[in-house]
Design an enzyme around this catalytic site. Structure first.
Site, PDB file in Angstrom:
ATOM      1  CE  LYS A  37     -25.268  21.859  10.627  1.00  0.00           C
ATOM      2  NZ  LYS A  37     -24.557  21.398   9.431  1.00  0.00           N
TER       3      LYS A  37
ATOM      4  N   GLY B 194       0.796  -1.232   0.000  1.00  0.00           N
ATOM      5  CA  GLY B 194       0.000   0.000   0.000  1.00  0.00           C
ATOM      6  C   GLY B 194       0.827   1.281   0.000  1.00  0.00           C
TER       7      GLY B 194
ATOM      8  CG  HIS C 238     -15.978  23.832   7.096  1.00  0.00           C
ATOM      9  ND1 HIS C 238     -17.322  23.880   6.768  1.00  0.00           N
ATOM     10  CD2 HIS C 238     -15.922  23.788   8.446  1.00  0.00           C
ATOM     11  CE1 HIS C 238     -18.033  23.858   7.868  1.00  0.00           C
ATOM     12  NE2 HIS C 238     -17.212  23.801   8.892  1.00  0.00           N
TER      13      HIS C 238
ATOM     14  CG  ASP D  88     -24.372  25.408   8.746  1.00  0.00           C
ATOM     15  OD1 ASP D  88     -23.962  26.448   8.201  1.00  0.00           O
ATOM     16  OD2 ASP D  88     -23.895  24.284   8.506  1.00  0.00           O
TER      17      ASP D  88
HETATM   18  C1  R5P Z   1     -21.209  22.177   8.145  1.00  0.00           C
HETATM   19  O1  R5P Z   1     -20.830  22.958   8.963  1.00  0.00           O
HETATM   20  C2  R5P Z   1     -20.930  22.253   6.666  1.00  0.00           C
HETATM   21  O2  R5P Z   1     -21.000  23.553   6.177  1.00  0.00           O
HETATM   22  C3  R5P Z   1     -21.882  21.359   5.925  1.00  0.00           C
HETATM   23  O3  R5P Z   1     -23.192  21.853   6.066  1.00  0.00           O
HETATM   24  C4  R5P Z   1     -21.848  19.976   6.454  1.00  0.00           C
HETATM   25  O4  R5P Z   1     -20.534  19.585   6.710  1.00  0.00           O
HETATM   26  C5  R5P Z   1     -22.457  19.035   5.464  1.00  0.00           C
HETATM   27  O5  R5P Z   1     -22.359  17.751   5.999  1.00  0.00           O
HETATM   28  P1  R5P Z   1     -23.548  16.725   5.861  1.00  0.00           P
HETATM   29  O6  R5P Z   1     -23.921  16.702   4.410  1.00  0.00           O
HETATM   30  O7  R5P Z   1     -22.965  15.421   6.337  1.00  0.00           O
HETATM   31  O8  R5P Z   1     -24.652  17.201   6.742  1.00  0.00           O
END
Ligand code: R5P
Length: 333
Positions: free
Chosen positions: A207, A46, A142, A184
């Site tokens: 959220k 691997g 992110h 969120d």
């Molecule tokens: C969260 O803080 C990100 O911006 C996304 O909303 C999230 O990571 C998406 O993940 P999932 O599709 O698993 O809910």
């Protein structure tokens, strides 16, 4: 004066995006760009090794890798390590400047500690720097604060929003009846950019995650009015789809009309595709707009009519061209 000769190589999972960017670059660069070629070798146990086939001494080299690749048997960690071996190979081959073109920055959701755990996004940054990278080009990372995890290397964070906003302008949605939704709190800044550019209203979902389990949502509360409105939900990524499926279900319950989703990194991990297939059949949403920063393949949007892909290759090509020619990059952001 330009940097060293503009040179591009790709790790295996970076090849589809690399080819598209080369096509775009060839429209801009008069003199030929250098394609030295490289090969990723796997050993029986691997281990991975990258060999660059031709001379890159003194060059300005860009190494492409799509780390989360649904079409590869390699997982994220395999692909990340393959990238490190390519960077290391470029360093030993004496390239002047090494840029990792990774539209998906791995572990970007682990940028701060919540309990007795590490800060893995910073660990990734340390590995990239110690391998010898001078710059990273990524897409809608992110957490922007990850830029600060690199003491020496520069991180250019590109945005899909300009391209997406142009798409939504072309739909001619009525201003008074369309609302941009942040699924969120982390997406509110992104939603504001869309709302200001398109002159649409804004709503936010609060959220609440259950951090005792991975990818689990405990609760969602809608802040704002969506009754009889068309909605554009903006998020950086779709992973399991849990966030968006819960969000669109909640929004429909609150009387939403057509729901569009714009996401830079459509990973569709696990059974996310099946979840969206089902939600589409039930008429819960109209369209997901994604980018080719994830290799979903040409057939994906044919098999799933709810999906449309927009290419980020022209943007990445312009940014690479401008870096190589020492022109402004911020003008493109
Ligand atoms: C969260 O803080 C990100 O911006 C996304 O909303 C999230 O990571 C998406 O993940 P999932 O599709 O698993 O809910």
């Amino acid at each position: 004066m330009d940097r060293g000769k503009l040179s591009l190589i790709a790790c295996n999972s970076g090849v589809p995006f690399y080819k598209k960017v080369i096509k775009e670059l060839k429209k801009m660069v008069n003199h030929s760009i250098c394609i030295p070629g490289s090969k990723e070798y796997y050993f029986a146990n691997g281990e991975v090794k990258t060999i660059i086939k031709n001379n890159v001494r003194g060059n300005d080299i860009y190494i492409f890798q799509n780390i989360d690749d649904p079409n590869s048997k390699n997982n994220i960690n395999d692909n990340f390590f393959a990238l490190l071996t390519a960077i290391d190979a470029a360093r030993y081959a004496d390239a002047d400047s090494i840029t990792a073109v990774i539209p998906q920055f791995p572990y970007a959701r682990q940028e701060r500690r919540k309990s007795r755990e590490g800060i893995t996004a910073k660990l990734v940054a340390r590995h990239l720097e110690s391998a010898g990278v001078n710059r990273i080009i990524t897409l809608d990372i992110h957490a922007e604060a990850i830029q600060g995890f690199f003491p020496k290397a520069k991180l250019e964070n590109l945005h899909a929003s300009t391209t997406f906003i142009n798409y939504f302008k072309s739909l001619n949605l009525e201003k008074e009846n369309t609302v941009v939704v942040a699924p969120d709190m982390g997406s509110t800044e992104r939603a504001r950019i869309y709302s200001n550019a398109l002159h649409f209203g804004i709503a936010v979902i609060d959220k609440e995650r259950n951090y005792s389990k991975a990818s689990t949502i405990a609760n969602m509360k809608l802040l704002g009015d969506v009754k009889d409105k068309n909605l554009i939900i903006v998020d950086d990524m779709i992973a399991t789809g849990g966030t968006l499926i819960s969000a669109i279900t909640e929004l429909k319950k609150n009387g939403a009309k057509d729901i569009y989703i714009a996401t830079s990194l459509p990973y569709f991990n696990g059974n996310a595709v099946e979840k969206f297939d089902k939600a589409y059949k039930e008429g819960i949403f109209k369209k997901i707009l994604g980018t080719d920063a994830v290799n979903l393949g040409k057939e994906f949007s044919i098999e799933h009519p709810w999906y449309e892909e927009i290419s980020m290759a022209p943007l990445f090509a312009k940014v690479i061209y401008n870096i190589n020619h020492k022109h402004s990059v911020s003008a493109l952001l």
